[in-house]
Design a protein around this motif. Sequence first.
Motif, PDB file in Angstrom:
ATOM      1  N   LEU A  22       0.834  -1.193   0.000  1.00 23.67           N
ATOM      2  CA  LEU A  22       0.000   0.000   0.000  1.00 23.67           C
ATOM      3  C   LEU A  22       0.874   1.250   0.000  1.00 23.67           C
ATOM      4  N   LYS A  23       0.384   2.252  -0.676  1.00 22.70           N
ATOM      5  CA  LYS A  23       1.067   3.537  -0.724  1.00 22.70           C
ATOM      6  C   LYS A  23       0.144   4.591  -0.112  1.00 22.70           C
ATOM      7  N   GLU A  24       0.716   5.731   0.226  1.00 27.57           N
ATOM      8  CA  GLU A  24      -0.125   6.806   0.744  1.00 27.57           C
ATOM      9  C   GLU A  24       0.271   8.133   0.116  1.00 27.57           C
ATOM     10  N   CYS A  25      -0.696   9.032   0.087  1.00 26.61           N
ATOM     11  CA  CYS A  25      -0.450  10.349  -0.487  1.00 26.61           C
ATOM     12  C   CYS A  25      -1.313  11.378   0.218  1.00 26.61           C
ATOM     13  N   PHE A  26      -0.964  12.617   0.005  1.00 25.50           N
ATOM     14  CA  PHE A  26      -1.765  13.738   0.479  1.00 25.50           C
ATOM     15  C   PHE A  26      -2.160  14.592  -0.713  1.00 25.50           C
ATOM     16  N   LEU A  27      -3.407  15.034  -0.722  1.00 21.38           N
ATOM     17  CA  LEU A  27      -3.814  16.085  -1.642  1.00 21.38           C
ATOM     18  C   LEU A  27      -3.666  17.386  -0.885  1.00 21.38           C
ATOM     19  N   GLU A  28      -2.917  18.315  -1.467  1.00 21.46           N
ATOM     20  CA  GLU A  28      -2.637  19.555  -0.768  1.00 21.46           C
ATOM     21  C   GLU A  28      -2.793  20.754  -1.694  1.00 21.46           C
ATOM     22  N   ALA A  29      -2.923  21.911  -1.082  1.00 23.49           N
ATOM     23  CA  ALA A  29      -3.085  23.147  -1.843  1.00 23.49           C
ATOM     24  C   ALA A  29      -1.741  23.614  -2.373  1.00 23.49           C
ATOM     25  N   ALA A  30      -1.783  24.159  -3.591  1.00 17.44           N
ATOM     26  CA  ALA A  30      -0.585  24.765  -4.169  1.00 17.44           C
ATOM     27  C   ALA A  30      -0.669  26.289  -4.142  1.00 17.44           C
ATOM     28  N   GLU A  31      -1.783  26.818  -3.619  1.00 17.32           N
ATOM     29  CA  GLU A  31      -1.977  28.258  -3.490  1.00 17.32           C
ATOM     30  C   GLU A  31      -3.040  28.509  -2.430  1.00 17.32           C
ATOM     31  N   GLN A  53      -9.426  10.093   3.558  1.00 16.02           N
ATOM     32  CA  GLN A  53     -10.023  10.857   4.654  1.00 16.02           C
ATOM     33  C   GLN A  53      -9.787  12.346   4.422  1.00 16.02           C
ATOM     34  N   ALA A  54     -10.856  13.115   4.543  1.00 12.72           N
ATOM     35  CA  ALA A  54     -10.729  14.568   4.456  1.00 12.72           C
ATOM     36  C   ALA A  54     -10.153  15.100   5.762  1.00 12.72           C
ATOM     37  N   GLY A  59     -15.337  25.129   3.331  1.00 14.67           N
ATOM     38  CA  GLY A  59     -15.384  26.466   3.884  1.00 14.67           C
ATOM     39  C   GLY A  59     -14.118  26.888   4.593  1.00 14.67           C
ATOM     40  N   MET A  60     -13.176  25.948   4.788  1.00 14.92           N
ATOM     41  CA  MET A  60     -11.920  26.292   5.455  1.00 14.92           C
ATOM     42  C   MET A  60     -10.940  26.902   4.461  1.00 14.92           C
ATOM     43  N   SER A  61     -10.133  27.826   4.956  1.00 17.92           N
ATOM     44  CA  SER A  61      -9.114  28.464   4.134  1.00 17.92           C
ATOM     45  C   SER A  61      -7.846  27.617   4.108  1.00 17.92           C
ATOM     46  N   VAL A  62      -7.151  27.667   2.983  1.00 16.49           N
ATOM     47  CA  VAL A  62      -5.890  26.941   2.847  1.00 16.49           C
ATOM     48  C   VAL A  62      -4.827  27.883   2.286  1.00 16.49           C
ATOM     49  N   THR A  63      -3.589  27.535   2.521  1.00 17.79           N
ATOM     50  CA  THR A  63      -2.458  28.210   1.903  1.00 17.79           C
ATOM     51  C   THR A  63      -1.598  27.141   1.243  1.00 17.79           C
ATOM     52  N   GLU A  64      -0.567  27.557   0.544  1.00 20.29           N
ATOM     53  CA  GLU A  64       0.277  26.591  -0.139  1.00 20.29           C
ATOM     54  C   GLU A  64       0.829  25.565   0.851  1.00 20.29           C
ATOM     55  N   GLY A  65       0.637  24.295   0.516  1.00 15.41           N
ATOM     56  CA  GLY A  65       1.139  23.217   1.356  1.00 15.41           C
ATOM     57  C   GLY A  65       0.131  22.661   2.342  1.00 15.41           C
ATOM     58  N   THR A  66      -1.017  23.322   2.528  1.00 14.96           N
ATOM     59  CA  THR A  66      -2.038  22.812   3.446  1.00 14.96           C
ATOM     60  C   THR A  66      -2.548  21.460   2.954  1.00 14.96           C
ATOM     61  N   ARG A  67      -2.522  20.468   3.819  1.00 17.70           N
ATOM     62  CA  ARG A  67      -3.003  19.132   3.465  1.00 17.70           C
ATOM     63  C   ARG A  67      -4.522  19.076   3.601  1.00 17.70           C
ATOM     64  N   ILE A  68      -5.172  18.569   2.561  1.00 23.24           N
ATOM     65  CA  ILE A  68      -6.630  18.568   2.499  1.00 23.24           C
ATOM     66  C   ILE A  68      -7.199  17.157   2.620  1.00 23.24           C
TER      67      ILE A  68
END
Length: 265
Positions: A22-31, A53-54, A59-68
């Motif tokens: 199994l592998k794992e990853c994160f979806l994250e913001a680039a901006e 898992q979210a 409605g939450m704010s993200v910046t570059e690198g924030t994991r979603i």
Amino acid sequence: MSTNQHSSHSLSQALFGSTPGLKECFLEAAESGLIAGLELLGQNSHLTSLKWQALLEDGMSVTEGTRIIHAEGSAAELDSAEDYLLGPLGFASGIATRAALFKSACPPGLSLACGGWKKLPAAMKPLLREGLKVAGILPRLVDGEFVYIGKNGVKLLGGVAPAIEQGQSMDHGPVSIQVSSVEESLFAAEAGAGIIMVDTAKIEDLRAVNNALVANNFRHSTVLAFGGGVQLDQLDDIHSAGADTVDIGRAILDAPLLDLRIRVV
């Protein structure tokens, strides 16, 4: 699954199918931006085989690198997940981010709507509505039930008066009708329109209609709406010209995708 989706899935299986474990990853913001669309991801049947898992809420704010999102699965599953995570979240979040700019610039007492979602492909409409909801912008001119009759509807029904009469007979709330002149607005108000929509894109037309409705004692009984190429820097002028609500179209619908990325760890 469509032919293209099936082909993409088959290629992922051929390329990564023999990769063990199994592998794992994160979806994250680039901006920076505002997240929307997470609730709809759970309805995507293509993600049922993936453990994900979210980490945030809509409605939450993200910046570059924030994991979603955190996801775990086979290499092939993670490769395919890009097709079903990046696009929906990027579109809905892009809409939310742009719509939030309009909401923050909106003067008190002016309601914002974005009814142009009707022009989008059916598959995109739920994502658009999610983005609007997160930003606090209505998907229709007013809250609650009403009957909207556009210019073509007026022609099909034989004119302003018969159109309003037909709309009222539906017993589905106030009738909203498009007008392009002071004369039409007074005629519509006299016929009982509850919402008068000036869709000429000219603020001077809105001001003239508002003044005429006030002078003829119709303003208290009608909601005055405005639309047509509305831009962010026009909101104050539109409100001062008398509008109660404004319909924003392409300025929100053309919002760029929020830039997201998937990072395998």
